[in-house]
Design a protein around this motif. Structure first.
Motif, PDB file in Angstrom:
ATOM      1  N   ILE A 114       0.832  -1.210   0.000  1.00 38.04           N
ATOM      2  CA  ILE A 114       0.000   0.000   0.000  1.00 38.04           C
ATOM      3  C   ILE A 114       0.865   1.257   0.000  1.00 38.04           C
ATOM      4  O   ILE A 114       0.566   2.237  -0.691  1.00 38.04           O
ATOM      5  CB  ILE A 114      -0.971  -0.025   1.202  1.00 38.04           C
ATOM      6  CG1 ILE A 114      -1.852  -1.269   1.056  1.00 38.04           C
ATOM      7  CG2 ILE A 114      -1.772   1.256   1.280  1.00 38.04           C
ATOM      8  CD1 ILE A 114      -3.061  -1.316   1.894  1.00 38.04           C
ATOM      9  N   LEU A 133      -6.913   0.237  -3.197  1.00 42.39           N
ATOM     10  CA  LEU A 133      -6.655   0.105  -1.753  1.00 42.39           C
ATOM     11  C   LEU A 133      -7.389  -1.111  -1.207  1.00 42.39           C
ATOM     12  O   LEU A 133      -6.830  -1.905  -0.453  1.00 42.39           O
ATOM     13  CB  LEU A 133      -7.104   1.368  -1.013  1.00 42.39           C
ATOM     14  CG  LEU A 133      -6.229   2.607  -1.217  1.00 42.39           C
ATOM     15  CD1 LEU A 133      -6.778   3.783  -0.423  1.00 42.39           C
ATOM     16  CD2 LEU A 133      -4.786   2.315  -0.802  1.00 42.39           C
ATOM     17  N   LEU A 136      -5.622  -4.303  -2.276  1.00 42.31           N
ATOM     18  CA  LEU A 136      -4.317  -4.489  -1.625  1.00 42.31           C
ATOM     19  C   LEU A 136      -4.468  -4.794  -0.131  1.00 42.31           C
ATOM     20  O   LEU A 136      -3.671  -5.529   0.454  1.00 42.31           O
ATOM     21  CB  LEU A 136      -3.445  -3.239  -1.812  1.00 42.31           C
ATOM     22  CG  LEU A 136      -2.918  -2.974  -3.222  1.00 42.31           C
ATOM     23  CD1 LEU A 136      -2.171  -1.652  -3.282  1.00 42.31           C
ATOM     24  CD2 LEU A 136      -1.992  -4.117  -3.668  1.00 42.31           C
ATOM     25  N   LEU A 137      -5.498  -4.214   0.475  1.00 49.05           N
ATOM     26  CA  LEU A 137      -5.688  -4.401   1.928  1.00 49.05           C
ATOM     27  C   LEU A 137      -5.956  -5.864   2.287  1.00 49.05           C
ATOM     28  O   LEU A 137      -5.688  -6.278   3.421  1.00 49.05           O
ATOM     29  CB  LEU A 137      -6.851  -3.530   2.425  1.00 49.05           C
ATOM     30  CG  LEU A 137      -6.499  -2.098   2.826  1.00 49.05           C
ATOM     31  CD1 LEU A 137      -7.766  -1.289   3.102  1.00 49.05           C
ATOM     32  CD2 LEU A 137      -5.591  -2.068   4.057  1.00 49.05           C
ATOM     33  N   GLY A 257      -5.812   1.983   4.689  1.00 49.03           N
ATOM     34  CA  GLY A 257      -4.757   2.055   3.688  1.00 49.03           C
ATOM     35  C   GLY A 257      -4.438   3.496   3.297  1.00 49.03           C
ATOM     36  O   GLY A 257      -3.652   3.737   2.386  1.00 49.03           O
TER      37      GLY A 257
END
Ligand code: AMP
Ligand code: MG
Length: 338
Positions: A114, A133, A136-137, A257
């Motif tokens: 992130i 975000l 990716l989180l 994020g």
């Protein structure tokens, strides 16, 4: 877009010339992306400072996320295969895990993908989309890092980054090595992470200025006296970029994020362990004032100076003998009891 380089967070006040008949020996170097200055006094000073600089580079070569020869790089590219790691990495993982658990995940050393999406790993900053975000989180979770003995297993899509603790750890390691070599007076400034060994050669404490988060470099909100302790500051002013009048900084809230907006401008932690101070300065910045002070009351073992968005200082009461407020700074002062 404007990129502000990392500023000195805490400015230690060095003695000039010799003190109490002892000559200082100083070396300035660039490691871990920051300027570092090691100063020691006494007959062993030169050897101890040189060994300290070697240690800084050893740790940089071990922990760098970008050097393809580092241990952290190898771990981040291990594709989910268990890997034996150094005691340094295990110690950092342990400390990060403890702070992560105690802070409800405010510190998460698996945030690296992130950080990259925001461009904080380069100078090409950007605001990632909510979708980016969000996806990716799903791979951010320090609790999913498995450790067995000295073997670590990292999921294939995870990447570790000890950026929140590494400088504090490096300072703690250098200080321990110096003490072993008989040094009783040293001041280590690792890009604003201050680590002291003993006191000044004349027996009085070392002094460090706490940076005014909105001021010029050198403007300060107070002075800290330190003996054999570390002091570490995290703040949104240290590394950031501005887009459409909004400032985005490098300390991220692992829940969203995005840059942590907890109502704090900076957090300074004072304690015996540089590693803990560094990890905590980041975690408590994410937590915000109330939860940060709750953490301090519950677990203790450190002292803190919080600066909130209303320009108020919140100083924990263990610092009464060590902290002097700069009244002219325009910041107000509040002492915090247990
Ligand atoms: P510090 O300057 O010690 O507060 O550390 C900030 C650095 O830690 C950033 O540059 C990132 O590399 C990393 N980081 C940012 N936010 C977090 C977080 N919530 N948990 C762990 N590491 C973080
Ligand atoms: Mg930190």
């Amino acid at each position: 877009m404007k990129h502000l380089p990392a500023l000195s967070l805490l400015l230690p006040l060095l003695l000039t010339g010799c003190s109490n008949g002892q000559q200082p020996y100083t070396r300035t170097t660039f490691a871990m992306d920051t300027v570092m200055e090691l100063t020691a006094y006494g007959p062993q000073a030169e050897a101890a400072v040189d060994a300290g600089v070697d240690e800084l580079f050893r740790l940089q070569n071990l922990l760098s996320v970008t050097q393809q020869t580092s241990e952290v790089w190898a771990l981040n590219h291990s594709g989910g295969t268990p890997m034996q790691v150094s005691g340094d990495t295990l110690t950092l993982l342990d400390t990060a895990r403890q702070i992560g658990d105690r802070s409800g995940g405010a510190l998460d050393v698996t945030l690296y993908p992130i950080l990259r999406a925001w461009g904080f790993t380069t100078d090409h900053h950007q605001i990632p989309s909510e979708d980016t975000l969000h996806s990716l989180l799903t791979a951010v979770d320090y609790q999913a890092v498995q450790t067995e003995g000295n073997t670590v297993t990292l999921h294939a899509d995870m990447e570790l980054d000890f950026g929140a603790l590494a400088k504090g750890y490096a300072g703690e390691r250098c200080a321990a090595m110096m003490r072993e070599q008989g040094i009783t007076s040293a001041l280590l400034n690792l890009g604003g992470n201050v680590q002291t060994v003993g006191s000044k050669p004349d027996g009085t404490p070392w002094r460090a200025l706490i940076q005014d988060p909105q001021g010029e470099s050198g403007d300060y909100v107070g002075v800290l006296e330190l003996t054999d302790q570390a002091a570490v500051t995290s703040g949104g002013y240290q590394r950031n970029f501005v887009q459409d009048g909004i400032t985005y900084w490098h300390i991220l809230d692992p829940e969203t994020g995005s840059p942590a907006r907890s109502g704090l401008q900076s957090v300074t932690i004072v304690g015996d362990s540089g590693t803990l101070c560094d990890g905590l300065s980041t975690a408590l910045f994410v937590l915000g004032r109330e939860d940060a002070l709750g953490y301090w009351r519950t677990y203790g073992g450190f002292e803190a100076i919080l600066i909130d968005d209303d320009n108020a200082l919140w100083v924990t009461d263990g610092l009464h003998e060590q902290f002097t407020w700069n009244e002219a700074s325009g910041y107000t002062l509040n002492w915090v009891d247990k």
